[in-house]
Design a protein around this motif. Structure first.
Motif, PDB file in Angstrom:
ATOM      1  N   TYR A 187       0.806  -1.219   0.000  1.00  0.00           N
ATOM      2  CA  TYR A 187       0.000   0.000   0.000  1.00  0.00           C
ATOM      3  C   TYR A 187       0.841   1.272   0.000  1.00  0.00           C
ATOM      4  O   TYR A 187       0.363   2.325  -0.418  1.00  0.00           O
ATOM      5  CB  TYR A 187      -0.917   0.023   1.228  1.00  0.00           C
ATOM      6  CG  TYR A 187      -1.811  -1.183   1.326  1.00  0.00           C
ATOM      7  CD1 TYR A 187      -2.924  -1.307   0.492  1.00  0.00           C
ATOM      8  CD2 TYR A 187      -1.556  -2.206   2.218  1.00  0.00           C
ATOM      9  CE1 TYR A 187      -3.758  -2.413   0.564  1.00  0.00           C
ATOM     10  CE2 TYR A 187      -2.384  -3.320   2.300  1.00  0.00           C
ATOM     11  CZ  TYR A 187      -3.475  -3.419   1.468  1.00  0.00           C
ATOM     12  OH  TYR A 187      -4.282  -4.524   1.542  1.00  0.00           O
ATOM     13  N   ALA A 188       2.088   1.165   0.476  1.00  0.00           N
ATOM     14  CA  ALA A 188       2.902   2.367   0.644  1.00  0.00           C
ATOM     15  C   ALA A 188       4.026   2.502  -0.366  1.00  0.00           C
ATOM     16  O   ALA A 188       4.535   3.600  -0.568  1.00  0.00           O
ATOM     17  CB  ALA A 188       3.499   2.395   2.059  1.00  0.00           C
ATOM     18  N   PHE A 198      -1.272  15.511   9.464  1.00  0.00           N
ATOM     19  CA  PHE A 198      -1.577  14.253   8.779  1.00  0.00           C
ATOM     20  C   PHE A 198      -0.528  13.965   7.724  1.00  0.00           C
ATOM     21  O   PHE A 198      -0.188  14.827   6.906  1.00  0.00           O
ATOM     22  CB  PHE A 198      -2.949  14.320   8.115  1.00  0.00           C
ATOM     23  CG  PHE A 198      -3.213  13.170   7.169  1.00  0.00           C
ATOM     24  CD1 PHE A 198      -3.522  11.909   7.657  1.00  0.00           C
ATOM     25  CD2 PHE A 198      -3.137  13.345   5.793  1.00  0.00           C
ATOM     26  CE1 PHE A 198      -3.740  10.844   6.799  1.00  0.00           C
ATOM     27  CE2 PHE A 198      -3.361  12.287   4.917  1.00  0.00           C
ATOM     28  CZ  PHE A 198      -3.664  11.034   5.428  1.00  0.00           C
ATOM     29  N   ILE A 199      -0.014  12.746   7.745  1.00  0.00           N
ATOM     30  CA  ILE A 199       0.887  12.296   6.695  1.00  0.00           C
ATOM     31  C   ILE A 199       0.394  10.945   6.199  1.00  0.00           C
ATOM     32  O   ILE A 199       0.152  10.025   6.989  1.00  0.00           O
ATOM     33  CB  ILE A 199       2.351  12.220   7.191  1.00  0.00           C
ATOM     34  CG1 ILE A 199       3.271  11.621   6.126  1.00  0.00           C
ATOM     35  CG2 ILE A 199       2.476  11.414   8.486  1.00  0.00           C
ATOM     36  CD1 ILE A 199       3.455  12.516   4.933  1.00  0.00           C
ATOM     37  N   GLY A 200       0.201  10.841   4.908  1.00  0.00           N
ATOM     38  CA  GLY A 200      -0.244   9.590   4.308  1.00  0.00           C
ATOM     39  C   GLY A 200       0.740   9.141   3.245  1.00  0.00           C
ATOM     40  O   GLY A 200       1.038   9.887   2.305  1.00  0.00           O
ATOM     41  N   TYR A 201       1.277   7.938   3.403  1.00  0.00           N
ATOM     42  CA  TYR A 201       2.191   7.359   2.415  1.00  0.00           C
ATOM     43  C   TYR A 201       1.423   6.346   1.575  1.00  0.00           C
ATOM     44  O   TYR A 201       0.729   5.475   2.121  1.00  0.00           O
ATOM     45  CB  TYR A 201       3.362   6.671   3.108  1.00  0.00           C
ATOM     46  CG  TYR A 201       4.299   7.622   3.823  1.00  0.00           C
ATOM     47  CD1 TYR A 201       5.139   8.467   3.105  1.00  0.00           C
ATOM     48  CD2 TYR A 201       4.343   7.673   5.218  1.00  0.00           C
ATOM     49  CE1 TYR A 201       6.009   9.335   3.753  1.00  0.00           C
ATOM     50  CE2 TYR A 201       5.202   8.541   5.879  1.00  0.00           C
ATOM     51  CZ  TYR A 201       6.028   9.372   5.138  1.00  0.00           C
ATOM     52  OH  TYR A 201       6.883  10.234   5.790  1.00  0.00           O
ATOM     53  N   ALA A 202       1.575   6.434   0.259  1.00  0.00           N
ATOM     54  CA  ALA A 202       0.773   5.579  -0.617  1.00  0.00           C
ATOM     55  C   ALA A 202       1.559   5.108  -1.835  1.00  0.00           C
ATOM     56  O   ALA A 202       2.408   5.831  -2.368  1.00  0.00           O
ATOM     57  CB  ALA A 202      -0.471   6.328  -1.074  1.00  0.00           C
ATOM     58  N   ARG A 203       1.226   3.913  -2.265  1.00  0.00           N
ATOM     59  CA  ARG A 203       1.774   3.386  -3.517  1.00  0.00           C
ATOM     60  C   ARG A 203       1.200   4.160  -4.693  1.00  0.00           C
ATOM     61  O   ARG A 203       1.895   4.427  -5.680  1.00  0.00           O
ATOM     62  CB  ARG A 203       1.427   1.904  -3.637  1.00  0.00           C
ATOM     63  CG  ARG A 203       1.887   1.246  -4.928  1.00  0.00           C
ATOM     64  CD  ARG A 203       1.608  -0.252  -4.896  1.00  0.00           C
ATOM     65  NE  ARG A 203       2.087  -0.927  -6.090  1.00  0.00           N
ATOM     66  CZ  ARG A 203       2.159  -2.243  -6.225  1.00  0.00           C
ATOM     67  NH1 ARG A 203       1.755  -3.025  -5.227  1.00  0.00           N
ATOM     68  NH2 ARG A 203       2.623  -2.785  -7.336  1.00  0.00           N
ATOM     69  N   HIS A 204      -0.088   4.520  -4.555  1.00  0.00           N
ATOM     70  CA  HIS A 204      -0.781   5.265  -5.607  1.00  0.00           C
ATOM     71  C   HIS A 204      -1.355   6.551  -5.027  1.00  0.00           C
ATOM     72  O   HIS A 204      -2.202   6.515  -4.119  1.00  0.00           O
ATOM     73  CB  HIS A 204      -1.903   4.426  -6.208  1.00  0.00           C
ATOM     74  CG  HIS A 204      -1.446   3.184  -6.901  1.00  0.00           C
ATOM     75  ND1 HIS A 204      -0.797   3.215  -8.118  1.00  0.00           N
ATOM     76  CD2 HIS A 204      -1.525   1.872  -6.548  1.00  0.00           C
ATOM     77  CE1 HIS A 204      -0.505   1.983  -8.491  1.00  0.00           C
ATOM     78  NE2 HIS A 204      -0.933   1.157  -7.562  1.00  0.00           N
TER      79      HIS A 204
END
Length: 314
Positions: free
Chosen positions: A167-168, A261-267
């Protein structure tokens, strides 16, 4: 090629007890000078990390470094670009919006003690400070057993560590930038007087979970715009995940309290869908909050960081 977490930066849920987020803007006065400084900075970023992990082994230092689309175009105009990297634009709804703000370089630093975070940033700014302006510097902290500043356990829906890479971390859909990640950084300010005036039952309906036990409520017991409903992203009918961290920050005497807020994503498209849904579905958290910043950054793999240092992207 295949996904290799050892070649990725620290894009996991390891929030740390002391956290610092820093967003810098390149001065854009002398590109050659600034590019040379960035190369040195990227090299030193990794070296300082290695050094402090030896010097302060119990600190559990984790770091991530990223560049915005605007920075990539300025620094590496002739280089290929990650497929989903774009300049984040304000997401507007009929009632709320998530504003876009400037930013070229992003750093997310966390450790178990403030001294290690300070020492890392003190050293790293020696190599990038002269060619940048600081747009935001936010100091966060772990709130008790890992609760958000509004009192709920954070990150319950995050994938487990062995699944997080799916996911990341970017995979073979973008081979040149495999093991990188898309990071969305956003700073929220909360009106805590409004939130704290709500009953616990109302707060639980607003979030969609029990405050003490963290049990998810049945759908019939949630508000239709509860946070864990509004922030869901489904693509082609499948619920999507990212690795997210909500880090509290506060200056209580000044009544300045919020969430970084920090969001790490593959997409990036997954995170963007979540943000759009929150606006369009009137996420309850937006009713007592003001969003101060927002920008997308690409977190290069260690392989790409080495190429930047070596001048392969000039």
């Amino acid at each position: 090629m295949s996904v290799d977490p050892s070649k990725a930066q620290d894009v996991w849920k390891d929030a740390g007890k002391e956290v610092q987020f820093t967003v810098l803007e390149l001065n854009r006065k002398d590109r050659d000078k600034e590019l040379a400084a960035v190369k040195e900075f990227v090299d030193r970023f990794q070296a300082i990390t290695r050094s402090l992990r030896i010097r302060a082994q119990e600190s559990d230092l984790h770091v991530a470094l990223g560049f915005s689309n605007a920075a990539w175009d300025y620094l590496f105009p002739n280089a290929d670009k990650p497929k989903e990297l774009e300049t984040y634009q304000t997401i507007k709804g009929d009632k709320y919006e998530m504003p876009a703000t400037k930013g070229d370089i992003f750093m997310h630093v966390r450790a178990n003690d403030r001294a290690t975070v300070y020492e890392f940033m003190r050293q790293i700014m020696m190599f990038i400070g002269d060619v940048t302006t600081t747009l935001d510097e936010t100091h966060g902290f772990r709130y008790f057993e890992g609760r958000s500043i509004i009192g709920f356990i954070d990150g319950t829906e995050n994938p487990e560590i062995d699944e997080a890479k799916d996911y990341a971390i970017i995979g073979d859909e973008d081979p040149e930038f495999e093991n990188g990640s898309y990071a969305f950084a956003q700073k929220w300010h909360h009106d805590m007087d409004i939130w704290n005036a709500l009953s616990t039952e109302t707060q639980e309906k607003a979030v969609g979970r029990k405050k003490f036990s963290d049990l998810e409520l049945f759908d019939k017991d949630k508000f239709k715009n509860s946070h864990n409903v509004a922030s869901q992203a489904k693509i082609n009918g499948v619920t999507q995940n990212i690795v997210r961290m909500n880090v509290p920050f506060s200056e209580p005497a000044e009544k300045t309290t919020g969430t970084y807020f920090i969001g790490y994503a593959r997409h990036w498209n997954v995170t963007k869908t979540m943000l759009t849904n929150m606006v369009n579905k009137h996420d309850y958290l937006l009713s007592f909050s003001k969003i101060l910043t927002g920008q997308l950054f690409f977190i290069p793999s260690k392989t790409v960081l080495a190429k930047i240092t070596d001048g392969d992207f000039d």
